[in-house]
Design a protein around this motif. Structure first.
Motif, mmCIF file in Angstrom:
data_model
loop_
_atom_site.group_PDB
_atom_site.id
_atom_site.type_symbol
_atom_site.label_atom_id
_atom_site.label_comp_id
_atom_site.label_asym_id
_atom_site.label_seq_id
_atom_site.Cartn_x
_atom_site.Cartn_y
_atom_site.Cartn_z
ATOM 1 N N LYS A 1 0.843 -1.208 0.000
ATOM 2 C CA LYS A 1 0.000 0.000 0.000
ATOM 3 C C LYS A 1 0.875 1.253 0.000
ATOM 4 O O LYS A 1 0.594 2.242 -0.703
ATOM 5 C CB LYS A 1 -0.899 -0.013 1.239
ATOM 6 N N LEU B 1 2.499 1.760 -3.450
ATOM 7 C CA LEU B 1 1.548 2.238 -4.460
ATOM 8 C C LEU B 1 1.220 3.713 -4.300
ATOM 9 O O LEU B 1 0.766 4.364 -5.255
ATOM 10 C CB LEU B 1 0.265 1.403 -4.402
ATOM 11 N N ASN B 2 1.459 4.242 -3.100
ATOM 12 C CA ASN B 2 1.176 5.661 -2.841
ATOM 13 C C ASN B 2 2.398 6.559 -3.023
ATOM 14 O O ASN B 2 2.322 7.773 -2.794
ATOM 15 C CB ASN B 2 0.612 5.837 -1.426
ATOM 16 N N ALA C 1 -3.246 -6.260 -1.729
ATOM 17 C CA ALA C 1 -3.182 -4.799 -1.891
ATOM 18 C C ALA C 1 -3.447 -4.408 -3.344
ATOM 19 O O ALA C 1 -4.158 -3.430 -3.616
ATOM 20 C CB ALA C 1 -1.815 -4.287 -1.440
ATOM 21 N N GLU D 1 -7.210 -4.575 -4.013
ATOM 22 C CA GLU D 1 -7.966 -3.472 -3.416
ATOM 23 C C GLU D 1 -7.750 -2.148 -4.151
ATOM 24 O O GLU D 1 -8.636 -1.288 -4.183
ATOM 25 C CB GLU D 1 -7.586 -3.320 -1.943
ATOM 26 N N GLU D 2 -6.558 -1.997 -4.743
ATOM 27 C CA GLU D 2 -6.237 -0.740 -5.427
ATOM 28 C C GLU D 2 -6.427 -0.840 -6.944
ATOM 29 O O GLU D 2 -6.020 0.062 -7.680
ATOM 30 C CB GLU D 2 -4.789 -0.343 -5.120
ATOM 31 N N ASN D 3 -7.030 -1.951 -7.397
ATOM 32 C CA ASN D 3 -7.274 -2.177 -8.828
ATOM 33 C C ASN D 3 -5.991 -2.110 -9.656
ATOM 34 O O ASN D 3 -5.962 -1.553 -10.766
ATOM 35 C CB ASN D 3 -8.292 -1.154 -9.364
ATOM 36 N N ILE D 4 -4.934 -2.667 -9.095
ATOM 37 C CA ILE D 4 -3.648 -2.719 -9.785
ATOM 38 C C ILE D 4 -3.560 -4.025 -10.581
ATOM 39 O O ILE D 4 -3.733 -5.112 -10.035
ATOM 40 C CB ILE D 4 -2.474 -2.639 -8.789
ATOM 41 N N ASP E 1 0.081 -2.609 -14.594
ATOM 42 C CA ASP E 1 0.290 -1.470 -13.695
ATOM 43 C C ASP E 1 1.496 -1.647 -12.777
ATOM 44 O O ASP E 1 2.082 -0.665 -12.320
ATOM 45 C CB ASP E 1 -0.956 -1.252 -12.826
#
Length: 341
Positions: free
Chosen positions: A234, A237-238, A260, A263-266, A271
């Motif tokens: 997480k 990704l941020n 993760a 949940e983050e549509n990766i 991506d």
């Protein structure tokens, strides 16, 4: 009421010592007498006590296996390899799981000593650079052959089977670089364990050979658990200058990463690219083709068991340490690719 040796002796018309010799296949017994005893055993449906037999023969034909994560497929395959060779030699196994807990490992060692096991195969929970007198005394006081599997214990010399972690990590990072990645993050395991340190060395070596700066911001220190890997992913990704690929040091941590990502549509690798260390079959089953470094786990278990058996057969005369290094294999399934947008 349980049938005893005394009952068999009475039924066969022989002494209890004769029955004992027949049961343990020790000492001379006339064939006619042996058949009488065997007939009495069959008629009385007698089952010999393994404990009693071990006391009379000083052999239990039992070895102990201690692993830190019984739910980890890596150790499941190691145990499978151990079991295959143990079965071939009519050896029993007492399996102990420590949950990576030092106190549980000490407890397991004490338990196995009480069970009079003949040897131990162990992946230690204790980091090799942490000197613990109680732990080392527990190993020393066992007075039996000990074989390490992919774990090191400082201050003691034990035979063992290990994986070349530097090569495995180097190959994984190199595959990402050859796919076009330049910003490659790594999620490590416990850094007080040699495998984690060696995998980090391999990662850095691949970057340096390819003239890619090793940036501390892309090195994330984990603990082999999927929960920690989930939180780290997480965080990755941020990042403002986030990497295009992640090298993950263990199969269990891959699960945290994938959660993760979900949940983050990766999407993988569109991506974010990813390579793990050790496989997880369930990912293939559900169609998630994740590239991984494959350690020869079943072979590791087999070789560890063979080393232990050799030590048991040679007794205390064996002085030569055997340390075998197995080469991992990189399995590319497409998740390492760089998808240009």
């Amino acid at each position: 009421m349980a049938v005893t040796i005394k009952d068999i002796a009475k039924a066969a018309g022989v002494s209890r010592a004769t029955v004992s010799r027949v049961l343990n296949d020790s000492g001379y017994v006339r064939e006619e007498t042996r058949q009488k005893v065997l007939k009495a055993i069959k008629e009385l449906n007698y089952t010999p006590s393994a404990i009693a037999r071990s006391l009379s023969t000083s052999r239990t034909n039992t070895i102990g296996v201690i692993v830190p994560e019984i739910n980890n497929p890596f150790f499941g395959e190691i145990i499978k390899g151990i079991s295959q060779v143990a079965d071939e030699h009519n050896l029993n196994i007492i399996l102990c799981n420590t949950d990576d807990n030092k106190e549980k490992e000490l407890k397991a060692l004490k338990l196995l000593k009480q069970q009079r096991i003949e040897g131990i195969i162990i992946t230690p929970t204790y980091p090799e650079d942490e000197f613990n007198r109680e732990y080392l005394s527990s190993l020393e006081n066992l007075g039996i052959p000990i074989v390490l599997l992919d774990g090191h214990v400082e201050y003691f010399n034990f035979s063992g089977v290990f994986i070349d972690h530097i090569k495995g990590a180097y190959d994984a990072a190199t595959a990402l670089i050859e796919a076009g990645h330049r910003k490659i993050a790594i999620i490590t395991g416990y850094m007080n364990s040699r495998p984690a340190r060696e995998r980090l060395i391999g990662y850095k070596k691949a970057l340096e050979i390819n003239n890619i700066p090793v940036e501390e911001k892309y090195i994330f220190y984990g603990d082999y658990t999927h929960e920690t890997a989930y939180n780290i992913t997480k965080e990755i990704l941020n990042m403002k200058d986030r990497p295009t690929a992640i090298f993950v040091m263990s199969n269990m941590m891959i699960l945290g990463c994938m959660k993760a990502f979900y949940e983050e549509n990766i999407r993988v690798p569109e991506d974010m690219a990813i390579i793990g260390f050790d496989k997880i079959d369930v990912l293939n089953i559900i169609g998630m083709n994740i590239s991984f470094v494959n350690g020869p786990t079943i072979e590791m278990g087999k070789m560890g068991m063979k080393i232990l058996i050799e030590s048991l057969n040679n007794g205390k005369d064996v002085k030569e340490l055997k340390r075998i290094i197995l080469m991992p294999k990189l399995v590319l399934k497409g998740s390492e690719k760089l998808v240009k947008k």
